[in-house]
Design a protein around this motif. Sequence first.
Motif, PDB file in Angstrom:
ATOM      1  N   VAL A   1       0.839  -1.192   0.000  1.00 15.34           N
ATOM      2  CA  VAL A   1       0.000   0.000   0.000  1.00 15.34           C
ATOM      3  C   VAL A   1       0.875   1.244   0.000  1.00 15.34           C
ATOM      4  CG1 VAL A   1      -1.627   1.338   1.399  1.00 15.34           C
ATOM      5  CG2 VAL A   1      -2.022  -1.079   1.020  1.00 15.34           C
ATOM      6  N   VAL A   2       1.952   1.230   0.762  1.00 10.91           N
ATOM      7  CA  VAL A   2       2.876   2.371   0.782  1.00 10.91           C
ATOM      8  C   VAL A   2       3.513   2.537  -0.588  1.00 10.91           C
ATOM      9  CG1 VAL A   2       5.012   3.232   1.788  1.00 10.91           C
ATOM     10  CG2 VAL A   2       3.288   2.205   3.256  1.00 10.91           C
ATOM     11  N   GLN A   3       3.919   1.448  -1.219  1.00 10.17           N
ATOM     12  CA  GLN A   3       4.486   1.525  -2.562  1.00 10.17           C
ATOM     13  C   GLN A   3       3.428   1.934  -3.570  1.00 10.17           C
ATOM     14  OE1 GLN A   3       6.310  -2.269  -3.242  1.00 10.17           O
ATOM     15  NE2 GLN A   3       8.111  -1.787  -2.016  1.00 10.17           N
ATOM     16  N   PHE A   4       2.168   1.550  -3.337  1.00  8.88           N
ATOM     17  CA  PHE A   4       1.094   1.903  -4.249  1.00  8.88           C
ATOM     18  C   PHE A   4       0.869   3.408  -4.238  1.00  8.88           C
ATOM     19  CE2 PHE A   4      -3.441   2.508  -5.195  1.00  8.88           C
ATOM     20  CZ  PHE A   4      -3.455   1.973  -6.465  1.00  8.88           C
ATOM     21  N   LYS A   5       1.055   4.057  -3.082  1.00  8.35           N
ATOM     22  CA  LYS A   5       0.903   5.513  -3.029  1.00  8.35           C
ATOM     23  C   LYS A   5       1.937   6.178  -3.919  1.00  8.35           C
ATOM     24  CE  LYS A   5      -1.102   5.829   1.566  1.00  8.35           C
ATOM     25  NZ  LYS A   5      -0.907   6.276   2.953  1.00  8.35           N
ATOM     26  N   THR A   6       3.168   5.698  -3.883  1.00  2.00           N
ATOM     27  CA  THR A   6       4.214   6.250  -4.741  1.00  2.00           C
ATOM     28  C   THR A   6       3.888   6.000  -6.208  1.00  2.00           C
ATOM     29  OG1 THR A   6       5.810   5.785  -3.003  1.00  2.00           O
ATOM     30  CG2 THR A   6       6.686   6.234  -5.193  1.00  2.00           C
ATOM     31  N   LEU A   7       3.438   4.785  -6.523  1.00  2.00           N
ATOM     32  CA  LEU A   7       3.067   4.458  -7.898  1.00  2.00           C
ATOM     33  C   LEU A   7       1.909   5.329  -8.351  1.00  2.00           C
ATOM     34  CD1 LEU A   7       3.423   2.608 -10.361  1.00  2.00           C
ATOM     35  CD2 LEU A   7       1.803   1.047  -9.288  1.00  2.00           C
ATOM     36  N   TRP A   8       0.932   5.554  -7.480  1.00  2.00           N
ATOM     37  CA  TRP A   8      -0.231   6.373  -7.837  1.00  2.00           C
ATOM     38  C   TRP A   8       0.197   7.812  -8.106  1.00  2.00           C
ATOM     39  CZ3 TRP A   8      -4.545   6.100 -10.032  1.00  2.00           C
ATOM     40  CH2 TRP A   8      -5.477   7.121  -9.937  1.00  2.00           C
ATOM     41  N   MET A   9       1.158   8.323  -7.341  1.00  2.00           N
ATOM     42  CA  MET A   9       1.650   9.677  -7.600  1.00  2.00           C
ATOM     43  C   MET A   9       2.310   9.754  -8.977  1.00  2.00           C
ATOM     44  SD  MET A   9       3.149  10.890  -3.907  1.00  2.00           S
ATOM     45  CE  MET A   9       4.280  11.976  -4.676  1.00  2.00           C
ATOM     46  N   LEU A  10       3.068   8.718  -9.355  1.00  2.00           N
ATOM     47  CA  LEU A  10       3.703   8.690 -10.671  1.00  2.00           C
ATOM     48  C   LEU A  10       2.664   8.629 -11.788  1.00  2.00           C
ATOM     49  CD1 LEU A  10       6.667   6.271  -9.990  1.00  2.00           C
ATOM     50  CD2 LEU A  10       6.816   8.690 -10.496  1.00  2.00           C
ATOM     51  N   VAL A  11       1.660   7.783 -11.619  1.00  2.00           N
ATOM     52  CA  VAL A  11       0.614   7.655 -12.637  1.00  2.00           C
ATOM     53  C   VAL A  11      -0.167   8.959 -12.756  1.00  2.00           C
ATOM     54  CG1 VAL A  11      -1.559   6.465 -13.174  1.00  2.00           C
ATOM     55  CG2 VAL A  11       0.445   5.159 -12.466  1.00  2.00           C
ATOM     56  N   ARG A  12      -0.475   9.586 -11.630  1.00  2.00           N
ATOM     57  CA  ARG A  12      -1.211  10.849 -11.650  1.00  2.00           C
ATOM     58  C   ARG A  12      -0.405  11.931 -12.359  1.00  2.00           C
ATOM     59  NH1 ARG A  12      -3.015  12.569  -5.909  1.00  2.00           N
ATOM     60  NH2 ARG A  12      -0.879  13.293  -5.976  1.00  2.00           N
ATOM     61  N   GLY A  13       0.896  11.968 -12.132  1.00  2.00           N
ATOM     62  CA  GLY A  13       1.741  12.928 -12.839  1.00  2.00           C
ATOM     63  C   GLY A  13       1.789  12.669 -14.328  1.00  2.00           C
ATOM     64  N   LEU A  14       1.847  11.381 -14.704  1.00  2.00           N
ATOM     65  CA  LEU A  14       1.865  11.023 -16.124  1.00  2.00           C
ATOM     66  C   LEU A  14       0.550  11.406 -16.797  1.00  2.00           C
ATOM     67  CD1 LEU A  14       3.522   9.643 -18.348  1.00  2.00           C
ATOM     68  CD2 LEU A  14       2.434   7.507 -17.696  1.00  2.00           C
TER      69      LEU A  14
END
Length: 101
Positions: free
Chosen positions: A48-61
């Motif tokens: 879940v912690v890694q998913f937050k980082t991934l979600w931030m990357l996807v949102r930026g993309l």
Amino acid sequence: VVSNYIVGPILNSMEDSEDNKPMKDGIAGLLVLRMFRLFRLARAIRLVVQFKTLWMLVRGLIGSVGTICYVFGLILLLQYIFACMAMELITKKVMDSGDDD
């Protein structure tokens, strides 16, 4: 936590007698399974912690898709312009050298 209050006294009462050794081993096996379940839960929390980082990357993309499209269009336009210029220059030289014959 609840397993310590329920299973703990049962295991302590079984320590006194040797006849209940197979049952005690079975309950100990259940405790091992509960421990694995806790490890699986800890792994899920880490994801879940890694998913937050991934979600931030996807949102930026996703936020930069418009800019990426405009840059891609600009690159295609420049490539088309330079291709047309190159064709004019190359064919002009070929045609000029063919007229001398």
